[in-house]
Motif scaffolding. Sequence first.
Motif, PDB file in Angstrom:
ATOM      1  N   TYR A 166       5.337  54.177  17.080  1.00  0.00           N
ATOM      2  CA  TYR A 166       4.765  55.498  16.842  1.00  0.00           C
ATOM      3  C   TYR A 166       3.624  55.338  15.846  1.00  0.00           C
ATOM      4  O   TYR A 166       3.683  54.484  14.952  1.00  0.00           O
ATOM      5  CB  TYR A 166       5.800  56.468  16.266  1.00  0.00           C
ATOM      6  CG  TYR A 166       6.922  56.790  17.227  1.00  0.00           C
ATOM      7  CD1 TYR A 166       6.807  57.834  18.143  1.00  0.00           C
ATOM      8  CD2 TYR A 166       8.095  56.039  17.223  1.00  0.00           C
ATOM      9  CE1 TYR A 166       7.837  58.124  19.034  1.00  0.00           C
ATOM     10  CE2 TYR A 166       9.132  56.317  18.106  1.00  0.00           C
ATOM     11  CZ  TYR A 166       8.992  57.360  19.009  1.00  0.00           C
ATOM     12  OH  TYR A 166      10.001  57.636  19.893  1.00  0.00           O
ATOM     13  N   THR A 216       2.590  59.751  18.924  1.00  0.00           N
ATOM     14  CA  THR A 216       2.173  60.202  17.595  1.00  0.00           C
ATOM     15  C   THR A 216       3.291  60.953  16.898  1.00  0.00           C
ATOM     16  O   THR A 216       4.064  61.666  17.539  1.00  0.00           O
ATOM     17  CB  THR A 216       0.938  61.118  17.726  1.00  0.00           C
ATOM     18  OG1 THR A 216      -0.144  60.362  18.275  1.00  0.00           O
ATOM     19  CG2 THR A 216       0.522  61.689  16.380  1.00  0.00           C
ATOM     20  N   ILE A 217       3.374  60.797  15.584  1.00  0.00           N
ATOM     21  CA  ILE A 217       4.332  61.558  14.794  1.00  0.00           C
ATOM     22  C   ILE A 217       3.632  62.146  13.573  1.00  0.00           C
ATOM     23  O   ILE A 217       2.976  61.436  12.815  1.00  0.00           O
ATOM     24  CB  ILE A 217       5.550  60.683  14.391  1.00  0.00           C
ATOM     25  CG1 ILE A 217       6.558  61.516  13.583  1.00  0.00           C
ATOM     26  CG2 ILE A 217       5.130  59.434  13.651  1.00  0.00           C
ATOM     27  CD1 ILE A 217       7.887  60.815  13.401  1.00  0.00           C
ATOM     28  N   ALA A 268       1.121  60.464   6.028  1.00  0.00           N
ATOM     29  CA  ALA A 268       1.570  59.431   6.968  1.00  0.00           C
ATOM     30  C   ALA A 268       2.517  58.449   6.279  1.00  0.00           C
ATOM     31  O   ALA A 268       3.519  58.021   6.864  1.00  0.00           O
ATOM     32  CB  ALA A 268       0.364  58.691   7.546  1.00  0.00           C
ATOM     33  N   TYR A 315       6.434  51.803  13.023  1.00  0.00           N
ATOM     34  CA  TYR A 315       5.765  53.038  12.604  1.00  0.00           C
ATOM     35  C   TYR A 315       4.460  52.631  11.934  1.00  0.00           C
ATOM     36  O   TYR A 315       4.460  51.993  10.888  1.00  0.00           O
ATOM     37  CB  TYR A 315       6.670  53.843  11.666  1.00  0.00           C
ATOM     38  CG  TYR A 315       7.831  54.454  12.410  1.00  0.00           C
ATOM     39  CD1 TYR A 315       7.739  55.719  12.975  1.00  0.00           C
ATOM     40  CD2 TYR A 315       9.009  53.737  12.600  1.00  0.00           C
ATOM     41  CE1 TYR A 315       8.792  56.273  13.689  1.00  0.00           C
ATOM     42  CE2 TYR A 315      10.075  54.279  13.309  1.00  0.00           C
ATOM     43  CZ  TYR A 315       9.952  55.544  13.857  1.00  0.00           C
ATOM     44  OH  TYR A 315      10.992  56.085  14.583  1.00  0.00           O
ATOM     45  N   ALA A 363       1.705  57.266  12.909  1.00  0.00           N
ATOM     46  CA  ALA A 363       1.909  58.395  11.994  1.00  0.00           C
ATOM     47  C   ALA A 363       0.584  58.853  11.392  1.00  0.00           C
ATOM     48  O   ALA A 363      -0.273  58.028  11.040  1.00  0.00           O
ATOM     49  CB  ALA A 363       2.875  58.009  10.878  1.00  0.00           C
ATOM     50  N   VAL A 376       5.990  59.906   6.183  1.00  0.00           N
ATOM     51  CA  VAL A 376       6.609  59.893   7.513  1.00  0.00           C
ATOM     52  C   VAL A 376       7.175  58.502   7.799  1.00  0.00           C
ATOM     53  O   VAL A 376       8.326  58.352   8.233  1.00  0.00           O
ATOM     54  CB  VAL A 376       5.581  60.283   8.596  1.00  0.00           C
ATOM     55  CG1 VAL A 376       6.196  60.118   9.985  1.00  0.00           C
ATOM     56  CG2 VAL A 376       5.115  61.710   8.390  1.00  0.00           C
ATOM     57  N   ILE A 377       6.373  57.491   7.534  1.00  0.00           N
ATOM     58  CA  ILE A 377       6.807  56.114   7.777  1.00  0.00           C
ATOM     59  C   ILE A 377       7.970  55.755   6.861  1.00  0.00           C
ATOM     60  O   ILE A 377       8.947  55.128   7.292  1.00  0.00           O
ATOM     61  CB  ILE A 377       5.627  55.147   7.576  1.00  0.00           C
ATOM     62  CG1 ILE A 377       4.526  55.446   8.597  1.00  0.00           C
ATOM     63  CG2 ILE A 377       6.098  53.695   7.713  1.00  0.00           C
ATOM     64  CD1 ILE A 377       3.237  54.679   8.361  1.00  0.00           C
TER      65      ILE A 377
END
Length: 241
Positions: A60, A103-104, A111, A5, A62, A114-115
């Motif tokens: 991904y 992408t996330i 970000a 990520y 982020a 998310v990670i």
Amino acid sequence: MKEAYIDGDMLVYRSAFSNEIETRWNDDIHTLHTDTHQAVAYVDDMIDSILNTISVDNYYVAYTAPDNFRYELLPTYKSNRKSKRKPLGLTTIIQATQARHPTIIIDRLEADDVIGIMCTRNPNTTIAVSGDKDFATLPITWYNFLTKETTTRDVEEANFNHLVQTLTGDKVDGYEGIKGVGPVTAKKILDKEGASWATVVDAYEKKGLHEYDALLSARMAYILRNQNYNNGKVELWLPTK
């Protein structure tokens, strides 16, 4: 299957700034321009370099969502950055990069969060990729693409680093810790008095501050983990007494 990520925010900002070119037409006229195509290619190269360095099956990238729950806690969060311009072509570079890589983005989250969520959900099969020092507060495997170092931290070490960050604050992000307390002093305090919430509160109170000042800094400094995000709801950090 191992997944990476990657901190997309950092990649696109570094690419956008590094691809700006200043032209001096005469003593009085200077202009700044950028080639967004070149900037996107630069991001591609960085991602390729990262994936060639770490061994993963999938990745991904982020990005931070337009809204952010931290502004609800502290409206002045990152307000000191408003006076600083964004790099040229940033939106175009982000959009083009997102179209080229998996992408996330999660509503209300940065970000980093998310990670943090994804990597603490499956710590044995994931790796975080960022040059942000704050990833030392997570119990995960983290590849710092700036230093080229890979580290794995357990919960105890990650929590210790979070308390350090709570004591020091982060002026770049616009939230205060204890004035005059840097990382070295913070670690000395925790090593001497014990790495506990009580120690943090005591350090704040000795400087005329309150426990709620410490709690705000702790929540601002805390990168969300899997247990802090349930069905789209952010669970704010709570101290362990």
